[in-house]
Design a protein around this motif. Structure first.
Motif, PDB file in Angstrom:
ATOM      1  N   MET A 160       0.858  -1.242   0.083  1.00 13.11           N
ATOM      2  CA  MET A 160      -0.021   0.091  -0.058  1.00 13.11           C
ATOM      3  C   MET A 160       1.039   1.115   0.177  1.00 13.11           C
ATOM      4  O   MET A 160       2.134   1.152   0.493  1.00 13.11           O
ATOM      5  N   LEU A 161       0.349   2.264  -0.613  1.00 10.97           N
ATOM      6  CA  LEU A 161       0.877   3.475  -0.553  1.00 10.97           C
ATOM      7  C   LEU A 161       0.601   4.702   0.278  1.00 10.97           C
ATOM      8  O   LEU A 161      -0.548   4.930   0.564  1.00 10.97           O
ATOM      9  N   VAL A 162       1.733   5.070   1.246  1.00 13.25           N
ATOM     10  CA  VAL A 162       1.349   5.724   2.329  1.00 13.25           C
ATOM     11  C   VAL A 162       2.158   6.991   2.225  1.00 13.25           C
ATOM     12  O   VAL A 162       3.323   7.244   1.508  1.00 13.25           O
ATOM     13  N   TYR A 163       2.132   8.062   2.991  1.00 11.03           N
ATOM     14  CA  TYR A 163       3.002   9.273   3.119  1.00 11.03           C
ATOM     15  C   TYR A 163       3.671   9.410   4.141  1.00 11.03           C
ATOM     16  O   TYR A 163       2.975   9.645   5.364  1.00 11.03           O
ATOM     17  N   VAL A 164       5.044   9.985   4.366  1.00  9.17           N
ATOM     18  CA  VAL A 164       5.697  10.174   5.630  1.00  9.17           C
ATOM     19  C   VAL A 164       6.394  11.488   5.396  1.00  9.17           C
ATOM     20  O   VAL A 164       7.087  11.383   4.364  1.00  9.17           O
ATOM     21  N   ASN A 165       5.858  12.658   6.016  1.00  8.46           N
ATOM     22  CA  ASN A 165       6.625  13.922   5.701  1.00  8.46           C
ATOM     23  C   ASN A 165       6.190  14.264   4.169  1.00  8.46           C
ATOM     24  O   ASN A 165       7.186  14.740   3.474  1.00  8.46           O
ATOM     25  N   ASP A 166       5.203  13.929   3.628  1.00  7.00           N
ATOM     26  CA  ASP A 166       4.502  14.158   2.250  1.00  7.00           C
ATOM     27  C   ASP A 166       5.421  13.475   1.279  1.00  7.00           C
ATOM     28  O   ASP A 166       5.548  13.940   0.015  1.00  7.00           O
ATOM     29  N   THR A 167       6.201  12.362   1.486  1.00  8.68           N
ATOM     30  CA  THR A 167       6.844  11.632   0.646  1.00  8.68           C
ATOM     31  C   THR A 167       6.205  10.198   0.542  1.00  8.68           C
ATOM     32  O   THR A 167       5.903   9.730   1.753  1.00  8.68           O
ATOM     33  N   SER A 168       5.835   9.864  -0.529  1.00  8.92           N
ATOM     34  CA  SER A 168       5.213   8.477  -0.664  1.00  8.92           C
ATOM     35  C   SER A 168       6.259   7.197  -0.526  1.00  8.92           C
ATOM     36  O   SER A 168       7.293   7.537  -0.531  1.00  8.92           O
ATOM     37  N   VAL A 169       5.571   6.371   0.399  1.00 10.64           N
ATOM     38  CA  VAL A 169       6.321   5.206   0.833  1.00 10.64           C
ATOM     39  C   VAL A 169       5.622   3.914   0.360  1.00 10.64           C
ATOM     40  O   VAL A 169       4.225   4.097   0.925  1.00 10.64           O
ATOM     41  N   ARG A 170       6.048   2.990   0.139  1.00  6.50           N
ATOM     42  CA  ARG A 170       5.194   1.712  -0.077  1.00  6.50           C
ATOM     43  C   ARG A 170       5.651   0.817   1.201  1.00  6.50           C
ATOM     44  O   ARG A 170       6.632   0.548   1.232  1.00  6.50           O
ATOM     45  N   ILE A 171       4.464   0.503   1.668  1.00  6.62           N
ATOM     46  CA  ILE A 171       4.663  -0.609   2.735  1.00  6.62           C
ATOM     47  C   ILE A 171       3.759  -1.674   2.644  1.00  6.62           C
ATOM     48  O   ILE A 171       2.673  -1.713   1.733  1.00  6.62           O
ATOM     49  N   PHE A 172       3.852  -2.679   3.454  1.00  7.12           N
ATOM     50  CA  PHE A 172       3.169  -3.900   3.415  1.00  7.12           C
ATOM     51  C   PHE A 172       1.688  -3.913   4.090  1.00  7.12           C
ATOM     52  O   PHE A 172       1.440  -2.968   4.903  1.00  7.12           O
ATOM     53  N   ALA A 173       0.854  -4.463   3.534  1.00  5.41           N
ATOM     54  CA  ALA A 173      -0.463  -4.634   4.314  1.00  5.41           C
ATOM     55  C   ALA A 173      -0.370  -4.927   5.883  1.00  5.41           C
ATOM     56  O   ALA A 173       0.469  -5.798   6.157  1.00  5.41           O
ATOM     57  N   GLY A 174      -0.972  -4.355   6.790  1.00  2.00           N
ATOM     58  CA  GLY A 174      -0.747  -4.487   8.255  1.00  2.00           C
ATOM     59  C   GLY A 174       0.185  -3.588   9.096  1.00  2.00           C
ATOM     60  O   GLY A 174       0.572  -3.967  10.156  1.00  2.00           O
ATOM     61  N   ALA A 175       0.992  -2.784   7.895  1.00  2.00           N
ATOM     62  CA  ALA A 175       2.153  -2.185   8.685  1.00  2.00           C
ATOM     63  C   ALA A 175       1.739  -1.138   9.661  1.00  2.00           C
ATOM     64  O   ALA A 175       0.381  -0.750   9.531  1.00  2.00           O
ATOM     65  N   THR A 176       2.452  -0.700  10.488  1.00  2.00           N
ATOM     66  CA  THR A 176       2.190   0.338  11.540  1.00  2.00           C
ATOM     67  C   THR A 176       2.901   1.681  11.039  1.00  2.00           C
ATOM     68  O   THR A 176       3.727   1.857  10.221  1.00  2.00           O
ATOM     69  N   ALA A 177       2.595   2.581  12.135  1.00  4.45           N
ATOM     70  CA  ALA A 177       3.122   4.088  11.635  1.00  4.45           C
ATOM     71  C   ALA A 177       4.793   3.777  11.792  1.00  4.45           C
ATOM     72  O   ALA A 177       5.584   4.470  10.929  1.00  4.45           O
ATOM     73  N   LEU A 178       5.350   3.109  12.870  1.00  5.14           N
ATOM     74  CA  LEU A 178       6.836   2.940  12.922  1.00  5.14           C
ATOM     75  C   LEU A 178       7.272   2.081  11.757  1.00  5.14           C
ATOM     76  O   LEU A 178       8.449   2.338  11.307  1.00  5.14           O
ATOM     77  N   ASP A 179       6.420   1.113  10.897  1.00 11.72           N
ATOM     78  CA  ASP A 179       7.109   0.455   9.903  1.00 11.72           C
ATOM     79  C   ASP A 179       7.282   1.592   8.771  1.00 11.72           C
ATOM     80  O   ASP A 179       8.072   1.391   7.896  1.00 11.72           O
ATOM     81  N   ALA A 180       6.120   2.323   8.603  1.00 14.87           N
ATOM     82  CA  ALA A 180       6.136   3.282   7.569  1.00 14.87           C
ATOM     83  C   ALA A 180       7.383   4.141   7.739  1.00 14.87           C
ATOM     84  O   ALA A 180       8.250   4.774   6.797  1.00 14.87           O
ATOM     85  N   LEU A 181       7.679   4.720   8.954  1.00 17.25           N
ATOM     86  CA  LEU A 181       8.706   5.787   9.282  1.00 17.25           C
ATOM     87  C   LEU A 181      10.164   4.940   9.004  1.00 17.25           C
ATOM     88  O   LEU A 181      11.105   5.402   8.302  1.00 17.25           O
TER      89      LEU A 181
END
Length: 64
Positions: free
Chosen positions: A1-22
């Motif tokens: 899935m695609l999320v954004y950290v500090n307005d930068t797109s980041v691809r992470i796995f389903a079930g990931a947490t905020a810390l995983d995204a960071l």
């Protein structure tokens, strides 16, 4: 899935947490993971284990 950290797109796995995204954001930028508070798109502090959803935006404390 695609999320954004500090307005930068980041691809992470389903079930990931905020810390995983960071962690993915920091790995992509080749920086160490800082010990900071995380905030949601509205400036509310969130827990590192907060679940992520596609399109969610989070920010590190200086950006909150």
């Amino acid at each position: 899935m695609l999320v954004y950290v500090n307005d930068t797109s980041v691809r992470i796995f389903a079930g990931a947490t905020a810390l995983d995204a960071l962690r993915r954001y920091c790995a992509d930028k080749k920086i160490s993971v800082p010990r900071v508070e995380l905030c949601d798109a509205w400036g509310n502090v969130i827990a590192p284990d907060s679940p992520m959803a596609d399109g969610r935006r989070i920010y590190t404390s200086p950006s909150c």
